[in-house]
Write a protein that holds these residues in place. Sequence first.
Motif, short mmCIF file in Angstrom:
data_model
loop_
_atom_site.label_atom_id
_atom_site.label_comp_id
_atom_site.label_asym_id
_atom_site.label_seq_id
_atom_site.Cartn_x
_atom_site.Cartn_y
_atom_site.Cartn_z
N PHE A 19 0.83 -1.20 0.00
CA PHE A 19 0.00 0.00 0.00
C PHE A 19 0.86 1.26 0.00
O PHE A 19 1.76 1.40 0.84
N THR A 24 -3.87 7.31 -0.16
CA THR A 24 -4.21 5.91 -0.44
C THR A 24 -4.73 5.26 0.84
O THR A 24 -5.91 4.93 0.94
N LEU A 25 -3.86 5.08 1.82
CA LEU A 25 -4.33 4.54 3.10
C LEU A 25 -5.17 5.56 3.85
O LEU A 25 -6.22 5.23 4.40
N LEU A 102 -11.26 0.09 7.96
CA LEU A 102 -10.06 -0.18 7.17
C LEU A 102 -9.10 -1.07 7.95
O LEU A 102 -8.52 -2.00 7.40
N PHE A 174 -1.58 -1.05 -4.16
CA PHE A 174 -2.64 -0.04 -4.10
C PHE A 174 -1.98 1.33 -4.09
O PHE A 174 -1.12 1.61 -3.25
N ASP A 176 -2.49 5.80 -5.34
CA ASP A 176 -3.35 6.88 -5.84
C ASP A 176 -2.78 7.53 -7.10
O ASP A 176 -3.46 8.36 -7.71
N ILE A 194 -6.42 4.04 -6.43
CA ILE A 194 -7.31 4.68 -5.47
C ILE A 194 -7.57 6.11 -5.93
O ILE A 194 -6.63 6.89 -6.10
N THR A 220 -10.94 2.18 -7.43
CA THR A 220 -11.93 2.33 -6.36
C THR A 220 -11.75 3.66 -5.65
O THR A 220 -10.64 4.20 -5.59
N ASP A 221 -12.87 4.18 -5.11
CA ASP A 221 -12.79 5.37 -4.26
C ASP A 221 -13.06 5.01 -2.81
O ASP A 221 -13.24 5.89 -1.96
N ASP A 222 -13.08 3.71 -2.48
CA ASP A 222 -13.37 3.24 -1.13
C ASP A 222 -12.48 2.05 -0.83
O ASP A 222 -12.83 0.90 -1.14
N LEU A 223 -11.31 2.29 -0.25
CA LEU A 223 -10.34 1.23 -0.02
C LEU A 223 -10.89 0.16 0.92
O LEU A 223 -10.77 -1.04 0.63
N LEU A 227 -11.51 -3.78 -0.09
CA LEU A 227 -10.89 -4.92 0.59
C LEU A 227 -11.95 -5.88 1.13
O LEU A 227 -11.79 -7.11 1.03
#
Length: 234
Positions: A19, A24-25, A102, A174, A176, A194, A220-223, A227
């Motif tokens: 990640f 991102t995170l 998350l 993952f 951005d 992301i 995705t816009d929702d990490l 997941l």
Amino acid sequence: MNVHSPTPADFAHVREWVFDLDNTLYPHHSNLFSQIDVAMTGYVSELLQLPREEARKLQKDYYRQYGTTLAGLIARHDVDPDDFLEKVHDIDYSWIDPDPALGEAIRALPGRKFIFTNGDRKHAERAARQLGILDHFDEIFDIVAADLVPKPAGSTYDKFRAIHRVDCARAAMFEDLARNLVVPKSLGMKTVLIVPHNFEATFSEIWEREDVEDQVDHVTDDLAGFLRSILPGL
């Protein structure tokens, strides 16, 4: 390319989870990086005795040319990287909201989990701790470990793989920034871009801007939600 609907089968082989950190995170809407951006402008302004507007332009020029502002400052002005990293990350991490969902999703991922960032370890630790996810990671690979050579340089991914013995055929990354997924994709990793929550721009604008459509497997816009969608039973 499947931009919306991953399935558990798409990631059933993955045992190495990599990640990025910034945007991102922690999410883009936390706006944390705006503090770092302001601090970098101030650093350049003070270092070179420039008005802030000129310093900001130079800062962005270095970012585009060298991959990070720091890399440009080292190449052009031989700055002390430790001094730069300490000063630009002297920020308020409370802007990040803890994200228990998350954390639960990352904890449930099978295998090893890494943070791979162009920032430094202290910044990654502070941000991940504020999110409530730090304890779920096995290791952090930062810009210092990369010998100050930022993503997307291939040598930086090679160093990351060598140090941590990452099996790219069983890895997912993952990010951005789509350009930072080009090398991982070429190495055999599954790649996930992301984007900001409720992203309004069309995906074609991403590809036109960075010419990397074939390098991104999912968007995705929702990490956390992403997941959960690939974890059976979560």
